[in-house]
Scaffold this active site. Sequence first.
Site, PDB file in Angstrom:
ATOM      1  N   HIS A  29     -44.108  12.884  -4.235  1.00 35.74           N
ATOM      2  CA  HIS A  29     -45.131  13.484  -5.099  1.00 35.74           C
ATOM      3  C   HIS A  29     -44.569  13.651  -6.515  1.00 35.74           C
ATOM      4  CE1 HIS A  29     -48.299  14.549  -2.209  1.00 35.74           C
ATOM      5  NE2 HIS A  29     -47.310  14.658  -1.342  1.00 35.74           N
ATOM      6  N   GLU A  66     -46.028  14.672  -9.083  1.00 33.92           N
ATOM      7  CA  GLU A  66     -46.558  15.900  -9.680  1.00 33.92           C
ATOM      8  C   GLU A  66     -45.777  17.140  -9.245  1.00 33.92           C
ATOM      9  OE1 GLU A  66     -48.753  15.660  -5.747  1.00 33.92           O
ATOM     10  OE2 GLU A  66     -47.880  14.260  -7.200  1.00 33.92           O
ATOM     11  N   CYS A  75     -48.304   9.118  -2.264  1.00 31.18           N
ATOM     12  CA  CYS A  75     -48.196   9.633  -0.901  1.00 31.18           C
ATOM     13  C   CYS A  75     -49.182   8.910   0.019  1.00 31.18           C
ATOM     14  CB  CYS A  75     -48.363  11.145  -0.880  1.00 31.18           C
ATOM     15  SG  CYS A  75     -47.812  11.892   0.682  1.00 31.18           S
TER      16      CYS A  75
END
EC number: 4.3.2.10
Length: 211
Positions: free
Chosen positions: A185, A187, A79
């Site tokens: 992202h 994650e 990001c």
Amino acid sequence: MIAVINYGAGNLPNVVRALQRVGAKLTITDDPHVIRSAHAVVLPGVGATADTMASLQQLGIADVLPEVIAAGTPFLGICVGMQVLLSASEEFGPHPCLDIVRGTVRRLPDSAGKIPQIGWNQLRIMPNFSDHPLFVGIPNGADVYFVHSYYCDVIEETIVAARTEYGIAFPSVIIRDRLAAVQFHPEKSGDYGLRLLANFVAWSNASPARG
């Protein structure tokens, strides 16, 4: 050992947990010496490029990142960790970034609709990157999770590994040598996000030793 850079990014704990889940051996650090000697480096990030650059400069990390990337250390920017790699950003007024990747961070066009883009969107993997180790097990069109108002307008088209449509077909993954960066992202991106992180770990382990 993978160095996950701690400069106060809000998504650091989630990135660390996701990397640990895929078996990464890591250390969380803000020490330039540890980053310089690491086997691989991950730069997470949320928020504004100017704030991120200020933190990296204050910690002495801004000078180290170009060194480790030029030395061939496997690197993953996430990001804002992708955006600060560029030459400059227009966010909250023009300002310089790390200038590792030529280009400018620009605001998503108003024609995209709601800004920031928050939610799932597709990766359109470029044909010349479809067999890259980072994309093993990740199909063209895979849905991943985005939270951003700005995108990377890169000059070198040859490093764009995937694009995503949101008012413009912006680069969502760039890869150059041992440098990789993603606008989304991983994650927060479910199985495909974890797969990309696992692929990065495997890719970094397969990297030749630096001389």
